[in-house]
Design an enzyme around this catalytic site. Structure first.
Site, PDB file in Angstrom:
ATOM      1  N   GLY A  17       0.886  -1.146   0.056  1.00 15.02           N
ATOM      2  CA  GLY A  17       0.093  -0.069  -0.026  1.00 15.02           C
ATOM      3  C   GLY A  17       0.703   1.218  -0.036  1.00 15.02           C
ATOM      4  O   GLY A  17       1.889   1.472  -0.745  1.00 15.02           O
ATOM      5  N   ILE A  18       0.444   2.311   0.740  1.00 13.75           N
ATOM      6  CA  ILE A  18       0.949   3.570   0.601  1.00 13.75           C
ATOM      7  C   ILE A  18       2.491   3.465   1.347  1.00 13.75           C
ATOM      8  O   ILE A  18       3.272   4.220   0.709  1.00 13.75           O
ATOM      9  CB  ILE A  18       0.265   4.465   1.522  1.00 13.75           C
ATOM     10  CG1 ILE A  18      -1.265   4.753   0.984  1.00 13.75           C
ATOM     11  CG2 ILE A  18       0.913   5.764   1.943  1.00 13.75           C
ATOM     12  CD1 ILE A  18      -2.107   5.529   1.796  1.00 13.75           C
ATOM     13  N   ASP A  69       6.363  -4.566  15.333  1.00 11.62           N
ATOM     14  CA  ASP A  69       5.037  -4.329  15.746  1.00 11.62           C
ATOM     15  C   ASP A  69       4.995  -3.002  16.285  1.00 11.62           C
ATOM     16  O   ASP A  69       5.591  -2.633  17.408  1.00 11.62           O
ATOM     17  CB  ASP A  69       4.499  -5.180  16.541  1.00 11.62           C
ATOM     18  CG  ASP A  69       2.939  -4.973  17.164  1.00 11.62           C
ATOM     19  OD1 ASP A  69       2.446  -4.012  16.983  1.00 11.62           O
ATOM     20  OD2 ASP A  69       2.479  -5.801  17.664  1.00 11.62           O
ATOM     21  N   ASN A  96       3.349   5.086   9.071  1.00  6.22           N
ATOM     22  CA  ASN A  96       2.568   4.864   8.161  1.00  6.22           C
ATOM     23  C   ASN A  96       1.503   3.538   8.649  1.00  6.22           C
ATOM     24  O   ASN A  96       0.347   3.570   8.247  1.00  6.22           O
ATOM     25  CB  ASN A  96       3.121   4.287   6.716  1.00  6.22           C
ATOM     26  CG  ASN A  96       2.171   3.710   5.906  1.00  6.22           C
ATOM     27  OD1 ASN A  96       1.285   4.483   5.217  1.00  6.22           O
ATOM     28  ND2 ASN A  96       2.267   2.438   5.806  1.00  6.22           N
ATOM     29  N   TYR A 162     -12.004   4.749  14.065  1.00  3.94           N
ATOM     30  CA  TYR A 162     -10.857   5.249  12.986  1.00  3.94           C
ATOM     31  C   TYR A 162     -10.763   6.723  13.054  1.00  3.94           C
ATOM     32  O   TYR A 162      -9.636   7.487  12.977  1.00  3.94           O
ATOM     33  CB  TYR A 162     -11.187   4.585  11.634  1.00  3.94           C
ATOM     34  CG  TYR A 162     -10.314   4.924  10.681  1.00  3.94           C
ATOM     35  CD1 TYR A 162      -9.100   3.831  10.463  1.00  3.94           C
ATOM     36  CD2 TYR A 162     -10.328   5.823   9.724  1.00  3.94           C
ATOM     37  CE1 TYR A 162      -8.137   4.048   9.718  1.00  3.94           C
ATOM     38  CE2 TYR A 162      -9.353   6.020   8.657  1.00  3.94           C
ATOM     39  CZ  TYR A 162      -8.413   5.083   8.615  1.00  3.94           C
ATOM     40  OH  TYR A 162      -7.377   5.231   7.743  1.00  3.94           O
ATOM     41  N   LYS A 166      -7.557   8.787  13.800  1.00  2.00           N
ATOM     42  CA  LYS A 166      -6.831   9.661  13.050  1.00  2.00           C
ATOM     43  C   LYS A 166      -6.710  11.189  13.238  1.00  2.00           C
ATOM     44  O   LYS A 166      -5.821  12.275  13.149  1.00  2.00           O
ATOM     45  CB  LYS A 166      -7.350   9.593  11.524  1.00  2.00           C
ATOM     46  CG  LYS A 166      -7.237   8.108  11.105  1.00  2.00           C
ATOM     47  CD  LYS A 166      -5.774   7.953  10.993  1.00  2.00           C
ATOM     48  CE  LYS A 166      -5.390   6.555  10.274  1.00  2.00           C
ATOM     49  NZ  LYS A 166      -3.989   6.109  10.159  1.00  2.00           N
ATOM     50  N   ILE A 197      -7.504   5.610  -1.206  1.00  2.00           N
ATOM     51  CA  ILE A 197      -6.556   5.058  -1.761  1.00  2.00           C
ATOM     52  C   ILE A 197      -6.449   3.912  -2.202  1.00  2.00           C
ATOM     53  O   ILE A 197      -6.903   3.141  -1.311  1.00  2.00           O
ATOM     54  CB  ILE A 197      -5.212   5.467  -1.238  1.00  2.00           C
ATOM     55  CG1 ILE A 197      -5.135   6.984  -0.773  1.00  2.00           C
ATOM     56  CG2 ILE A 197      -3.962   5.285  -2.157  1.00  2.00           C
ATOM     57  CD1 ILE A 197      -5.254   8.144  -1.635  1.00  2.00           C
ATOM     58  N   THR A 199      -5.573   0.616  -1.997  1.00  2.00           N
ATOM     59  CA  THR A 199      -4.424  -0.216  -1.512  1.00  2.00           C
ATOM     60  C   THR A 199      -5.134  -1.589  -0.789  1.00  2.00           C
ATOM     61  O   THR A 199      -6.377  -1.644  -0.748  1.00  2.00           O
ATOM     62  CB  THR A 199      -3.866   0.618  -0.215  1.00  2.00           C
ATOM     63  OG1 THR A 199      -5.122   0.550   0.905  1.00  2.00           O
ATOM     64  CG2 THR A 199      -3.347   1.996  -0.367  1.00  2.00           C
ATOM     65  N   GLN A 263     -15.484  20.077  -0.231  1.00  2.00           N
ATOM     66  CA  GLN A 263     -17.051  20.353  -0.313  1.00  2.00           C
ATOM     67  C   GLN A 263     -17.425  20.995   1.008  1.00  2.00           C
ATOM     68  O   GLN A 263     -17.232  20.477   1.917  1.00  2.00           O
ATOM     69  CB  GLN A 263     -17.566  18.858  -0.729  1.00  2.00           C
ATOM     70  CG  GLN A 263     -16.897  18.200  -1.816  1.00  2.00           C
ATOM     71  CD  GLN A 263     -17.248  16.682  -2.202  1.00  2.00           C
ATOM     72  OE1 GLN A 263     -18.219  16.516  -2.668  1.00  2.00           O
ATOM     73  NE2 GLN A 263     -16.540  15.674  -1.445  1.00  2.00           N
TER      74      GLN A 263
HETATM   75  P1  NAI Z   1      -2.538  -1.655   3.924  1.00  2.70           P
HETATM   76  O1  NAI Z   1      -3.242  -2.351   4.995  1.00  2.70           O
HETATM   77  O2  NAI Z   1      -2.181  -1.733   2.683  1.00  2.70           O
HETATM   78  O3  NAI Z   1      -1.009  -1.292   4.822  1.00  2.70           O
HETATM   79  C1  NAI Z   1      -0.851  -1.125   6.130  1.00  2.70           C
HETATM   80  C2  NAI Z   1       0.393  -1.821   6.629  1.00  2.70           C
HETATM   81  O4  NAI Z   1       0.442  -1.746   8.240  1.00  2.70           O
HETATM   82  C3  NAI Z   1       0.293  -3.428   6.347  1.00  2.70           C
HETATM   83  O5  NAI Z   1       1.435  -3.819   5.442  1.00  2.70           O
HETATM   84  C4  NAI Z   1       0.117  -4.176   7.699  1.00  2.70           C
HETATM   85  O6  NAI Z   1       0.609  -5.396   7.804  1.00  2.70           O
HETATM   86  C5  NAI Z   1       1.094  -2.755   8.666  1.00  2.70           C
HETATM   87  N1  NAI Z   1       0.419  -2.930  10.010  1.00  2.70           N
HETATM   88  C6  NAI Z   1      -0.457  -2.928  10.468  1.00  2.70           C
HETATM   89  N2  NAI Z   1      -0.462  -2.946  11.863  1.00  2.70           N
HETATM   90  C7  NAI Z   1       0.838  -3.052  12.239  1.00  2.70           C
HETATM   91  C8  NAI Z   1       1.390  -2.744  13.404  1.00  2.70           C
HETATM   92  N3  NAI Z   1       0.868  -3.049  14.540  1.00  2.70           N
HETATM   93  N4  NAI Z   1       2.780  -2.762  13.382  1.00  2.70           N
HETATM   94  C9  NAI Z   1       3.355  -2.763  12.284  1.00  2.70           C
HETATM   95  N5  NAI Z   1       2.752  -2.820  11.131  1.00  2.70           N
HETATM   96  C10 NAI Z   1       1.490  -3.008  10.988  1.00  2.70           C
HETATM   97  O7  NAI Z   1      -2.994   0.061   4.296  1.00  2.70           O
HETATM   98  P2  NAI Z   1      -2.765   1.266   3.604  1.00  2.70           P
HETATM   99  O8  NAI Z   1      -4.014   1.751   2.949  1.00  2.70           O
HETATM  100  O9  NAI Z   1      -1.605   1.341   2.696  1.00  2.70           O
HETATM  101  O10 NAI Z   1      -2.590   2.243   4.736  1.00  2.70           O
HETATM  102  C11 NAI Z   1      -1.424   2.900   5.222  1.00  2.70           C
HETATM  103  C12 NAI Z   1      -2.000   4.074   6.061  1.00  2.70           C
HETATM  104  O11 NAI Z   1      -2.511   4.876   5.315  1.00  2.70           O
HETATM  105  C13 NAI Z   1      -2.758   3.727   7.272  1.00  2.70           C
HETATM  106  O12 NAI Z   1      -2.282   4.361   8.397  1.00  2.70           O
HETATM  107  C14 NAI Z   1      -4.004   4.009   6.925  1.00  2.70           C
HETATM  108  O13 NAI Z   1      -4.763   4.320   8.104  1.00  2.70           O
HETATM  109  C15 NAI Z   1      -3.692   5.338   6.099  1.00  2.70           C
HETATM  110  N6  NAI Z   1      -4.792   5.759   5.081  1.00  2.70           N
HETATM  111  C16 NAI Z   1      -5.329   4.958   4.252  1.00  2.70           C
HETATM  112  C17 NAI Z   1      -6.044   5.183   3.145  1.00  2.70           C
HETATM  113  C18 NAI Z   1      -6.576   4.614   2.066  1.00  2.70           C
HETATM  114  O14 NAI Z   1      -7.487   4.584   1.365  1.00  2.70           O
HETATM  115  N7  NAI Z   1      -6.006   3.499   1.722  1.00  2.70           N
HETATM  116  C19 NAI Z   1      -6.717   6.598   3.472  1.00  2.70           C
HETATM  117  C20 NAI Z   1      -6.299   7.343   4.506  1.00  2.70           C
HETATM  118  C21 NAI Z   1      -5.312   6.797   5.515  1.00  2.70           C
END
Ligand code: NAI
Length: 263
Positions: A17-18, A69, A96, A162, A166, A197, A199, A263
């Site tokens: 993801g991000i 973690d 992240n 959530y 945030k 996004i 992901t 908006q």
């Molecule tokens: P994702 O689920 O694709 O990636 C998140 C990663 O964090 C995963 O690889 C997971 O294993 C890791 N993770 C979870 N718990 C953990 C822990 N306790 N210790 C270490 N790693 C841990 O999610 P994504 O979408 O890439 O999100 C990344 C960040 O962006 C998050 O903080 C999410 O809340 C934020 N975000 C995402 C949005 C989206 O639409 N995808 C929108 C706004 C914010």
């Protein structure tokens, strides 16, 4: 010359993801990147996420994958000590790692609330606290980028925990930024607020809907630009905040959301 040439960065939750996009972009712009995530070793499908880049760098000694973690304080000490021992500096931390959770306040149990807050808020608190200490030790100033969300700016009836986590990241970031500025640490702290996004996190949530295609179209339609964002859309913002181009930017919130919150 890369935009973050010679800097050493840690990206949490960087397996996909991000986080993976940010790690890739920082590496492409000259940083040595340490990716951390929950898994003991990078998953086999890392090839698909582009994370193979780090594995190749690992072979050349220029980058590292570490299991971490983010909710466990002792793991922060272990990871950041390892980074400074191995690379001799520490300039960029991208907090992240995070988890999504869709429930209204009435339907959220205390246990679910605590799980979301532990990863999304405690994890960022621990990262910011230990990140500042390690950057001070390394002595080059630094930039901490906390990945929040549009859901840290506006409410959603189905995202009680959530939203709270945030929103907490948003103001923790400002407090930490002011503390670092007042103490003349040379450390900047900013938050990034993505819209939806595409992901693994969002793909999972869409797949769980009764009609996934309709759910994806609905999410896209919430953004005035008419589509979802990509991980790179956010990674470019993270790169800016991580680089010295943003040296006068601290305590700010960078919204990257296709107009969602306008908006
Ligand atoms: P994702 O689920 O694709 O990636 C998140 C990663 O964090 C995963 O690889 C997971 O294993 C890791 N993770 C979870 N718990 C953990 C822990 N306790 N210790 C270490 N790693 C841990 O999610 P994504 O979408 O890439 O999100 C990344 C960040 O962006 C998050 O903080 C999410 O809340 C934020 N975000 C995402 C949005 C989206 O639409 N995808 C929108 C706004 C914010």
């Amino acid at each position: 010359m890369g935009r973050v040439e010679n800097k050493v960065a840690v990206v949490t939750g960087g397996a996909g993801g991000i986080g993976a996009a940010a790690a890739r972009l920082l590496a492409a712009n000259g940083a040595t990147v340490v990716v951390t995530d929950l898994a003991e070793a990078p998953a086999p499908d890392w090839e698909e996420t582009g994370a193979a880049l780090y594995l190749r760098q690992e072979e050349t000694g220029a980058a590292l994958y570490l299991r971490q973690d983010v909710t466990r304080e002792e793991e922060w000490t272990r990871v950041l000590d390892a980074v400074i021992d191995r690379f001799g500096r520490f300039d960029i931390l991208v907090n992240n790692a995070g988890v999504g959770f869709r429930r209204s306040v009435e339907d959220t149990t205390l246990e679910e609330w605590r799980r979301v807050m532990t990863v999304n808020l405690d994890g960022v608190f621990l990262g910011t606290r230990h990140g500042i200490a390690a950057m001070r030790r390394a002595g080059n100033g630094g930039s901490i980028v906390n990945v929040a969300s549009i859901e840290g700016l506006i409410g959603d009836p189905e995202l009680a925990a959530y939203n709270a986590s945030k929103g907490g990241v948003r103001l923790l970031t400002k407090s930490a930024a002011l503390h670092c500025a007042r103490a003349r640490t040379g450390i900047r702290v900013n938050s990034v607020h993505p819209g939806y996004i595409w992901t693994p996190m969002v793909a999972r949530s869409v797949a769980a809907a009764p009609d996934p295609e309709k759910a994806r179209r609905h999410l896209a339609s919430l953004h005035p630009v008419g589509h979802l964002g990509t991980p790179d859309d956010i990674a470019y913002g993270i790169l800016y905040l991580a680089s010295d181009e943003s040296r006068f930017v601290t305590g700010s919130e960078l919204v990257i959301d296709g107009g969602y919150t306008a908006q």
